[in-house]
Design a protein around this motif. Structure first.
Motif, PDB file in Angstrom:
ATOM      1  N   UNK A 198      18.433  83.287  70.427  1.00 20.31           N
ATOM      2  CA  UNK A 198      17.892  83.879  69.079  1.00 20.31           C
ATOM      3  C   UNK A 198      16.810  82.978  68.478  1.00 20.31           C
ATOM      4  N   UNK A 199      17.104  81.504  68.634  1.00 16.51           N
ATOM      5  CA  UNK A 199      16.565  80.543  68.002  1.00 16.51           C
ATOM      6  C   UNK A 199      15.036  80.713  68.947  1.00 16.51           C
ATOM      7  N   UNK A 200      14.938  80.919  70.217  1.00 18.10           N
ATOM      8  CA  UNK A 200      13.912  81.054  70.944  1.00 18.10           C
ATOM      9  C   UNK A 200      13.454  79.947  71.522  1.00 18.10           C
ATOM     10  N   UNK A 201      13.625  78.846  71.414  1.00 18.31           N
ATOM     11  CA  UNK A 201      13.194  77.524  72.066  1.00 18.31           C
ATOM     12  C   UNK A 201      13.268  77.629  73.724  1.00 18.31           C
ATOM     13  N   UNK A 202      14.655  78.051  74.055  1.00 14.46           N
ATOM     14  CA  UNK A 202      15.012  78.001  75.537  1.00 14.46           C
ATOM     15  C   UNK A 202      13.810  79.124  76.285  1.00 14.46           C
ATOM     16  N   UNK A 203      13.254  79.991  75.562  1.00 13.83           N
ATOM     17  CA  UNK A 203      12.197  80.984  76.199  1.00 13.83           C
ATOM     18  C   UNK A 203      11.088  80.238  76.733  1.00 13.83           C
ATOM     19  N   UNK A 204      10.902  79.148  76.089  1.00 18.20           N
ATOM     20  CA  UNK A 204       9.675  78.381  76.194  1.00 18.20           C
ATOM     21  C   UNK A 204       9.757  76.944  77.204  1.00 18.20           C
ATOM     22  N   UNK A 205      11.244  76.937  77.487  1.00 19.33           N
ATOM     23  CA  UNK A 205      11.488  75.684  78.450  1.00 19.33           C
ATOM     24  C   UNK A 205      11.528  76.235  79.990  1.00 19.33           C
ATOM     25  N   UNK A 206      11.205  75.146  80.772  1.00 19.70           N
ATOM     26  CA  UNK A 206      11.283  75.781  82.171  1.00 19.70           C
ATOM     27  C   UNK A 206      12.550  75.818  82.593  1.00 19.70           C
ATOM     28  N   UNK A 207      12.832  76.830  83.304  1.00 20.17           N
ATOM     29  CA  UNK A 207      14.247  77.031  83.612  1.00 20.17           C
ATOM     30  C   UNK A 207      15.067  77.337  82.446  1.00 20.17           C
ATOM     31  N   UNK A 208      14.723  77.959  81.369  1.00 18.69           N
ATOM     32  CA  UNK A 208      15.452  77.888  79.988  1.00 18.69           C
ATOM     33  C   UNK A 208      16.529  76.714  79.993  1.00 18.69           C
ATOM     34  N   UNK A 209      15.956  75.610  80.253  1.00 14.17           N
ATOM     35  CA  UNK A 209      16.992  74.380  80.566  1.00 14.17           C
ATOM     36  C   UNK A 209      16.616  73.640  79.362  1.00 14.17           C
ATOM     37  N   UNK A 210      17.419  73.091  78.560  1.00 17.82           N
ATOM     38  CA  UNK A 210      17.126  72.267  77.313  1.00 17.82           C
ATOM     39  C   UNK A 210      18.437  71.417  77.329  1.00 17.82           C
TER      40      UNK A 210
END
Length: 204
Positions: free
Chosen positions: A156-168
């Motif tokens: 929902x927050x969306x940051x993971x969509x811009x992280x390689x592998x959805x990994x934070x």
């Protein structure tokens, strides 16, 4: 001024906020330039080769842009360019930024009770002497179970969509579910400090 600590200009060849923060934390003053390259056009079998090839392509693109605008001959002090790339590897497969929310969700479900790795490259070029040094760094990240509601919130927050592998791993929502990081957190975030420091010294 000590002989082994010359003044130099530093350029970070990346528009990544995390990389900017890491380099600033290391005490450097720098400018940023980003490379407009088609990363999808570069393909390598091994993640280690891929991140090195991507960092080289970024560096070369920035150098040609830079050469057109700056006259390096007049410069007494070296100009150093730091380029970098990071990919996530899960079960031997390179993962890029998720292409959809569904894919991001699947990525995070895969990591729950499992592990993933990040492979980061750093490539440092002395633009005056042409000297270039590059290396990669690998970090393994182990996770506890990640509850669905946490995954929902992250998507929902969306940051993971811009992280390689959805990994934070540094996000407050995900931190409690990170079991162990074998390697350095700054490497996962895109710029291994110790490696960057050493390569800068090597090209000066």
């Amino acid at each position: 001024m000590e002989a082994n600590a010359p003044h130099f200009k530093l350029i970070l060849g990346s528009s990544s906020t995390a990389r900017r923060k890491i380099l600033a934390d290391m005490g450097y003053h720098f400018t940023t330039m980003s490379a407009d390259i088609d990363e999808k056009a570069i393909r390598k079998e091994k993640p280690e080769d891929l991140v090195m090839a991507l960092a080289e392509a970024k560096a070369d693109a920035i150098i040609s842009k830079f050469r057109n605008t700056e006259n390096l001959e007049k410069d007494v002090n070296p100009t150093i360019l730091v380029a970098a790339d990071t990919v996530v590897v899960y079960e031997g497969v390179v993962r890029e930024k998720p292409s959809s929310e569904a894919e991001a969700r699947q990525f995070m479900k895969d990591y729950a009770n499992g592990h993933a790795a990040t492979v980061s490259s750093v490539l440092v070029t002395n633009l005056v002497t042409g000297s270039r040094r590059g290396e990669w760094d690998k970090v393994e990240i182990y996770f506890h179970d990640i509850p669905d509601q946490v995954i929902d919130k992250l998507i929902e927050e969306g940051i993971v969509l811009y992280a390689a592998g959805g990994l934070i791993i540094e996000h407050p929502l995900i931190l409690p579910y990170v079991k162990e990081v074998v390697g350095s957190t700054d490497s996962v975030m895109g710029l291994p400090k110790a490696l960057t420091e050493r390569l800068i010294k090597e090209v000066l």
